[in-house]
Enzyme design. Structure first.
Site, PDB file in Angstrom:
ATOM      1  N   GLU A 584       1.085  -1.327   0.328  1.00 15.10           N
ATOM      2  CA  GLU A 584       0.073   0.254  -0.034  1.00 15.10           C
ATOM      3  C   GLU A 584       0.476   0.884   0.056  1.00 15.10           C
ATOM      4  OE1 GLU A 584      -3.330   2.289   2.360  1.00 15.10           O
ATOM      5  OE2 GLU A 584      -2.377   0.064   3.263  1.00 15.10           O
ATOM      6  N   LYS A 715      -8.635 -15.240  16.127  1.00 12.61           N
ATOM      7  CA  LYS A 715      -9.445 -14.878  14.448  1.00 12.61           C
ATOM      8  C   LYS A 715     -10.519 -14.668  13.994  1.00 12.61           C
ATOM      9  CE  LYS A 715      -4.884 -17.250  12.434  1.00 12.61           C
ATOM     10  NZ  LYS A 715      -4.435 -19.246  11.846  1.00 12.61           N
ATOM     11  N   ASP A 791       1.766 -14.541  12.447  1.00  9.49           N
ATOM     12  CA  ASP A 791       0.865 -15.134  11.276  1.00  9.49           C
ATOM     13  C   ASP A 791       0.042 -13.569  11.034  1.00  9.49           C
ATOM     14  OD1 ASP A 791      -1.383 -16.380  10.996  1.00  9.49           O
ATOM     15  OD2 ASP A 791      -1.652 -17.239  12.564  1.00  9.49           O
ATOM     16  N   HIS A 890     -10.898  25.777   3.514  1.00  7.12           N
ATOM     17  CA  HIS A 890     -10.613  27.402   2.972  1.00  7.12           C
ATOM     18  C   HIS A 890     -11.137  27.305   1.058  1.00  7.12           C
ATOM     19  CE1 HIS A 890      -6.975  28.645   1.394  1.00  7.12           C
ATOM     20  NE2 HIS A 890      -7.034  28.424   0.007  1.00  7.12           N
TER      21      HIS A 890
END
Ligand code: ADP
Length: 918
Positions: A584, A715, A791, A890
């Site tokens: 990424e 998990k 993991d 802005h």
């Protein structure tokens, strides 16, 4: 006994390299300066030196008196041997004809090709040192050889043209390569000396016997009476002898010296690494190197027979017969030749000779240029035999299939193009398993599998399946999987049965990389796709020992992920550069910016080893019985018994508590245990199993539904981990000055606090999130997890994070920030942490492996680093978000369309109009 002699000799050469080399060079120099006539007189009397002995030996082998061979030709009949094509020759010139040219061209081309092949083989050993040393060996051999020829045979330089090609043909660089590899695998001079000695002990006897056999065998040619053949055989004999002497003396000395000189500065690790797999080195570890006794005996018998032939021939021809033949034939030949020659014929001869000579040069040049171009432009660096094997796999299988009629059924599920394009090769997959069918008709029962690879000529045809199986299962040294080609292994796998199942091909072959390569071929075939499609998935140069039976099965390769770093990150007084594996873009850069802001004052952290959990689901006959069991386990005395059982399963797993939830007649017993530096899932599972056995002894009517009852909870998103914690609980805190907020993050505390309240608290509450009071903790968690071999699936629980921000009470301008992560499941031993790249990343953080004195401290430190890195990422993203908001206001105020500049817009949002934002 003989072996020991060679060993002593090798040891001497290796420990006195300078002496041996200087002696050899001196002798060579002497040979160059010795008067030719004296030398010739001395030939056969034994010159007392290695090289001289070689030449003398050669002369003896060829017969010094009377002279049917070259030595004789040079000494008695005195006609110079006519082996230089550019020179005019006495007597034999007339014998030059097209056949000669063709023969010699073939010999030369073969020599060049053989040399090329040898260098390719050496190149496979993967080291420029081995190549260089072998090259040096060749050059020196040629030098000695040249010297010997010039001085002892009274030849001039032109004679060497053919002779050197013979040297190239007989020189065996594989032995030199192996000895070099072996020698350089030693880590110090003593080891190198020992390795060389041992190498010579192993190789010496066999090479000596080979040399004798070769000399005697080729020497037979010197008795032929055909003068050209005699000359050529003489060269060959000399080449063999010189090669032997140099290999036995100069070469080991040179190896030893090279190591000595290169100790400082030159990295021999590549050679050493390669040498570990070398057959010779393997044999060093064996009790005794056993040469093939049958072969040895055959060689000895051959030697005796050849000796007899030589003795008989020399005695038989020592009479006048041979001389008379020599004397009568030559003048007759000369006479005939001279008589029949006219002037114009001579000119034609010269032209033909020139043309044939040029043709020879042209052919050799073309071969050489083609080889150079091939090596530079087309050879990939895969070992030559491997490439041939790979392509051969398909080809051979396809060829084998051509003899069998293609059954219609076979073609049913083939794409249409396959049917009409038989040139696309196909491989026959065996349709039986070994248990199902007798091997008799096994090879004929096949099914067509499409393969897209081009048809390439095989190295050799595959052997029948039964023979391959015997070789595979053989315990003899020269057999085993290494003696089988890839295509033969493929056939064995396709045959099915217990011999080589695809899933354990690496262990059967005892060569993980080869196993993976073959599996790729097989899978490509089964998936009906070209194996090239897997080309982007690397598989070479990987330490599969750490993977097999530990990290991954059915391995096809590995996926490289870029690893960046964020840092320096000042945490608890120490500086870290945190490795992050991610695809990424901007994640590492953003985290890095956060680190910069945090490290001005530094991050402080606390860590608690909450413990890893495993919660089996147990069912009882009734609710009352379940309640009884719950009460029994919660009783302190009983709990201690359960704990004793649990703890007995590991040196590091220690039961901390049992948290029991009841649901009807089911009990979910959540075992919580510390697990040292391991993440601990395996450890706690083992412990839980043992503890359950103890409970079951007390409650035999208890039924264990599942060792994992999801109350663990591993998990999967679960409130229990958020509330009670799992693994390590870490809290980090930091104050960031207003100045840093301004300069690094282009924002201020109040804006950040406001955004954090509304986004990370309010927004997450609105979403019903559990453990999600953060901006993107999972991003940093996953990147560090991937880099350090955690993991990756445990990012679910591990990313639980509460990011809190306040204006610092003392001045209201600085930012006070904390990150609380109650369930970081990390470890520094076990799982993927031992893989080379991952373990390097752990090393980078100083937490690789088990802590030397306090088990668990490395894992805790890693958890702290992860949490601090999350904090950096959180801060940076929050700042980016608020800046975008500022940009929006802005714009709203200016009512204009602008492309937001990078400085004010770290996310690089390009805005074309106000309406696109609001
Ligand atoms: P996990 O439980 O995280 O899956 P494993 O149980 O497979 O990991 O691996 C941990 C192994 O490492 C165990 O065999 C354990 O005995 C060993 N080990 C060595 N040193 C330590 C340590 N300091 N902490 C935890 N385990 C250790």
């Amino acid at each position: 006994m003989i072996g020991r002699l060679f060993r002593a000799h090798g040891e001497f050469c290796a420990s006195h390299p300078w002496e041996v080399i200087v002696a050899l060079l001196t002798i060579t120099a002497c040979m160059l300066t010795v008067d030719k006539n004296n030398t010739l007189d001395a030939s056969g009397n034994g010159l007392g030196t290695a090289s001289a002995a070689a030449a003398a030996g050669a002369a003896t082998a060829a017969g010094t008196s009377p002279p049917p061979v070259l030595g004789g030709s040079a000494t008695s009949s005195r006609h110079r041997p006519c082996h230089g094509w550019s020179q005019s020759c006495d007597g034999l010139e007339a014998e030059y004809n097209a056949a000669d040219v063709i023969l010699m061209t073939i010999v030369r081309c073969t020599a060049v090709l053989y040399c090329y092949y040898q260098f390719c083989s050496l190149h496979r050993m993967g080291s420029k040192y081995v190549l260089g040393i072998a090259g040096l060996f060749t050059v020196f051999s040629s030098f000695i050889f040249t010297t010997a020829i010039i001085k002892f045979l009274g030849s001039d330089i032109s004679d060497l043209k053919d002779a050197l090609f013979f040297l190239l043909l007989v020189i065996d660089l594989s032995n030199s390569g192996r000895l070099a590899q072996l020698a350089l695998s030693g880590s110090n001079q003593a080891e190198v000396t020992q390795n060389i000695a041992r190498g010579l002990e192993l190789l010496g006897p066999a090479i000596s016997l080979d040399t004798i056999v070769e000399v005697l065998l080729v020497g037979v040619g010197t008795l032929s009476g055909v003068q050209r053949l005699e000359v050529l055989c003489m060269f060959a004999v000399l080449s063999v002898l010189v090669n032997y002497v140099v290999f036995m003396t100069f070469y080991p000395a040179c190896l030893s010296l090279i190591f000595d000189l290169s100790r400082s500065g030159v990295d021999m690790s590549v050679v050493r690494e390669k040498a570990k797999g070398s057959l010779l080195l393997k044999s060093l570890t064996e009790e005794e190197q056993k040469a093939n006794p049958v072969l040895q005996r055959v060689k000895l018998i051959m030697t005796t027979g050849l000796m007899a032939v030589h003795i008989y021939s020399r005695v038989a021809f020592s009479g006048s017969d041979y001389d008379s033949v020599d004397k009568t034939l030559t003048p007759t030949l000369s006479l005939n030749v001279s008589n029949n020659r006219t002037e114009s014929a001579e000119i034609t001869d010269i032209i033909i000779k020139w043309l044939t000579m040029s043709a020879d040069h042209i052919v050799i040049s073309i071969v050489l240029i083609a080889l150079v171009i091939k090596f530079i432009c087309f050879d990939n660096r895969d070992p030559l035999p491997d490439q041939m094997r790979q392509s051969g796999t398909v080809a051979i299988a396809a060829k084998a299939s051509q003899t069998t009629p293609i059954e219609e059924q076979d073609l049913v599920d083939q794409p249409k193009t396959q049917e009409i394009a038989p040139e696309k090769s196909a491989v026959r997959k065996l349709l039986f398993t070994i248990e199902e069918q007798s091997s008799k008709n096994a090879t004929t029962q096949t099914e067509l599998l499409p393969l897209q690879q081009p048809l390439v000529l095989p190295v050799r045809p595959p052997r029948p399946l039964q023979e391959c199986l015997e070789i595979l299962n053989s315990t003899e040294d020269l057999n085993g999987p290494a003696a089988l080609s890839d295509e033969e292994i493929v056939a064995i796998v396709h045959a099915g049965g217990p011999h080589c199942p695809l899933y354990k091909i690496e262990s059967v072959l005892d060569d993980a990389e080869r196993g993976v390569r073959i599996r790729r071929q097989i899978i490509a075939g089964r998936a009906k796709m070209p194996v090239e499609r897997l080309g982007g998935l690397p598989y070479e140069h990987f330490d599969y020992r750490k993977v097999l039976n530990a990290c991954c099965e059915n391995v096809l390769g590995y996926v490289p992920i870029p690893v960046g770093y964020a840092g320096p990150l000042l945490l608890d007084g120490e500086t870290y550069y945190v490795p992050m594996a991610t695809t990424e873009g901007a994640l590492v850069a953003s985290t890095n910016r956060g680190c910069k802001a945090l490290s001005v004052r530094g991050v402080r952290s606390v860590v608690e080893d909450v413990g890893m959990t495993r919660a089996p689901c147990c069912r009882f006959p009734s609710v009352a019985r379940a309640a009884e069991a719950k009460a029994w386990i919660e009783n302190e005395t009983n709990y201690q018994q359960v704990k004793t059982e649990f703890d007995s399963t590991s040196r590091f797993g220690r039961l901390k508590e049992c948290h029991i939830a009841m649901d009807g007649p089911q009990l979910y017993i959540r075992f919580v245990a510390t697990t040292g530096d391991a993440m601990g899932m395996n450890m706690v599972s083992k412990g839980a199993e043992e503890a359950l056995r103890r409970i079951k002894r007390q409650f035999p009517d208890m039924q264990i539904i599942s060792l994992s009852g999801n109350f663990c909870c591993d998990k999967k998103p679960a409130a229990i981990n958020w509330i009670k914690g799992r693994g390590k609980r870490v809290v980090t805190e930091c104050t960031i000055s207003a100045a840093t907020l301004r300069s690094v993050l282009k924002t201020d505390a109040k804006t950040l606090v406001e955004c954090n309240k509304l986004k990370n608290m309010g927004g997450s509450a609105m979403a019903g999130s559990i453990g999600g009071n953060n901006a993107h903790a999972a991003n940093m968690v996953t990147a560090v997890f991937l880099a350090t071999g955690q993991d990756p699936a445990q990012n679910v629980t591990s990313s639980n994070c509460s990011t809190a921000m306040e204006c610092w009470v003392e001045n209201n301008d600085d930012l006070y920030m904390t990150c609380t992560m109650p369930s970081l499941e990390v470890g520094t031993v076990g799982g993927g942490t031992g893989l080379p790249g991952q373990s390097a990343c752990l090393e980078m953080l100083g937490v690789r492996g088990a802590h030397a004195t306090r088990p668990g401290d490395n894992a805790k430190k890693l958890a702290q680093i992860v949490c601090a890195t999350v904090m950096a990422g959180e801060l940076s993203l929050m700042a980016a978000l608020v800046n975008s908001d500022l940009v929006k206001s802005h714009m709203r105020h200016n009512r204009s369309s602008i492309a937001v500049s990078g400085a004010n817009n770290p996310l690089n949002v390009t805005v074309s109009s106000c309406s696109t934002i609001s």
